[in-house]
Design an enzyme around this catalytic site. Structure first.
Site, PDB file in Angstrom:
ATOM      1  N   HIS A 194       0.820  -1.214   0.000  1.00 14.63           N
ATOM      2  CA  HIS A 194       0.000   0.000   0.000  1.00 14.63           C
ATOM      3  C   HIS A 194       0.852   1.260   0.000  1.00 14.63           C
ATOM      4  O   HIS A 194       1.917   1.330   0.591  1.00 14.63           O
ATOM      5  CB  HIS A 194      -0.981   0.002   1.185  1.00 14.63           C
ATOM      6  CG  HIS A 194      -0.347  -0.120   2.535  1.00 14.63           C
ATOM      7  ND1 HIS A 194      -1.069  -0.381   3.663  1.00 14.63           N
ATOM      8  CD2 HIS A 194       0.933  -0.019   2.945  1.00 14.63           C
ATOM      9  CE1 HIS A 194      -0.275  -0.420   4.706  1.00 14.63           C
ATOM     10  NE2 HIS A 194       0.943  -0.201   4.291  1.00 14.63           N
ATOM     11  N   ASN A 195       0.352   2.258  -0.719  1.00 17.11           N
ATOM     12  CA  ASN A 195       0.971   3.580  -0.828  1.00 17.11           C
ATOM     13  C   ASN A 195       2.338   3.569  -1.501  1.00 17.11           C
ATOM     14  O   ASN A 195       3.098   4.539  -1.400  1.00 17.11           O
ATOM     15  CB  ASN A 195       1.068   4.266   0.543  1.00 17.11           C
ATOM     16  CG  ASN A 195      -0.300   4.548   1.128  1.00 17.11           C
ATOM     17  OD1 ASN A 195      -0.747   3.852   2.041  1.00 17.11           O
ATOM     18  ND2 ASN A 195      -0.984   5.537   0.594  1.00 17.11           N
TER      19      ASN A 195
END
Length: 383
Positions: free
Chosen positions: A243-244
């Site tokens: 994520h991210n």
């Protein structure tokens, strides 16, 4: 170019902006390796190791550099500066596309609030959820899932059984291969005693134009903001993107790479297969990593980086050995300097006018601290 999968050498030369040697009217019906080619085949020479096959190839024509033309002994050729790039471009002319038209297959389920362009194709068993949009020329093949508020750009292809969770944006002319999962939960957890508390992943995934994502690759959505994949990125099979993560434009990542959350990878990077990348790192533009690299620190300079896989060991030993490994170069230089000084002392002793007893005592007294330093340095290297 023609819709039929055959072209004259002249047509191919025009497409590639190549120089022709030989008969421009010869018909090419497919691509083959130098060893397997027949009279209707177009082959290429990119690796010098395959030059030995030029003399005996049966290819109708060969894509070569100008310096390799003589080895063809007058056979038909397309002369270019980069044969491998020319081969890549030519391959699209002979590719067999999945058959599809436009419209929605009767077995597909499309939400009333989804927007599907009349020029798109929604295949058998596809599900398109509320608020999603599918642009003109996009093709979604059998049993794929398009979650709420997803957007699929013009000309993008989802092969069978692709899953897009909510809030995934795909740009134009992307290719997503079977089994890919984009926008699933990131691995966000908070420790509470001996238990873990899940962190809801509230972001999405934004993918640029002309991105290709391989089979069974997974890209997690962001915890708060978005996971972002730049234009022209190429991801191989079975890659995990946390994520991210941000991946810069035109970076290529080989199979079985794991990228931990919140890491930023620059533009035009090449990441070798099996590489592991820790979280919250920054990798500069134009970084190349060899396969099985273990990246635990940010890389802030372009270039080729490698660590290689080694056997596992207790973490305390690994940390200590890692420190000493980084000191090996300085240790080797110190040892070489000490050896040179000992040799100089031996020569001085041999040339000294002192009597043998005095010379022996002088040598012993002088060498003690030097030898002790050598022993210490050698011991450090061996530990």
């Amino acid at each position: 170019m023609k819709s039929l999968k055959q072209y004259t050498l002249e047509e191919l030369a025009s497409f590639l902006q190549a120089q022709i040697q030989g008969d421009p009217a010869v018909v090419i019906t497919g691509l083959s390796s130098l060893q397997d080619a027949g009279p209707g085949s177009l082959s290429f020479l990119a690796n010098p190791g395959y030059k030995k096959y030029l003399a005996d190839t049966q290819a109708g024509a060969v894509i070569v550099r100008s310096e390799d033309v003589a080895a063809l002994q007058g056979r038909n050729a397309l002369i270019v500066s980069d044969p491998y790039l020319a081969f890549a471009r030519t391959s699209h002319l002979f590719a067999v596309e999945d058959e599809s038209s436009s419209g929605v297959h009767p077995s597909a389920i499309v939400s009333a609030s989804a927007k599907v362009d009349a020029g798109a194709w929604i295949g058998p068993g596809v599900i398109v959820e509320a608020g999603a949009s599918v642009a003109r020329g996009a093709r979604i093949f059998a049993q794929s899932f398009v979650g709420p508020r997803c957007h699929i750009g013009e000309g993008t292809v989802l092969h069978p059984r692709v899953t897009l969770r909510q809030d995934v944006t795909l740009g134009e002319d992307c290719i997503i291969h079977s089994g890919a999962v984009i926008g699933d939960d990131g691995f966000g957890l908070a420790r509470h005693g001996s238990e873990w508390v899940k962190i809801s992943q509230l972001g999405g995934v934004v993918i640029g134009n002309q991105v290709e994502i391989g089979s069974n690759t997974t890209i997690d959505r962001g915890a708060l903001g978005n996971t972002c994949i730049g234009d022209g990125v190429k991801l191989d099979n079975q890659i995990q993107v946390g994520h991210n993560v941000e991946i810069g434009c035109h970076t290529a990542i080989a199979a079985c790479v794991g990228v931990s959350g919140s890491t930023r990878i620059g533009r035009r990077c090449v990441i070798g297969g099996g590489t592991g990348i820790a979280g919250h790192l920054t990798i500069a533009d134009d970084v190349y990593t060899a396969g099985m690299a273990m990246i635990t620190r940010s890389i802030r300079q372009a270039g080729v980086w490698s660590s290689g896989g080694i056997g596992t060991m207790p973490v305390e030993d690994w940390r200590r050995n890692t420190v000493r490994f980084r000191q090996l170069d300085s240790m080797a230089k110190r040892l070489k300097l000490l050896e040179q000084r000992l040799e100089q002392m031996d020569r001085a002793q041999q040339n000294s006018p002192q009597d043998s007893a005095s010379a022996e005592r002088f040598s012993r007294d002088q060498k003690k601290p030097e030898k002790a330093a050598v022993v210490r340095a050698a011991g450090e290297v061996q530990l």
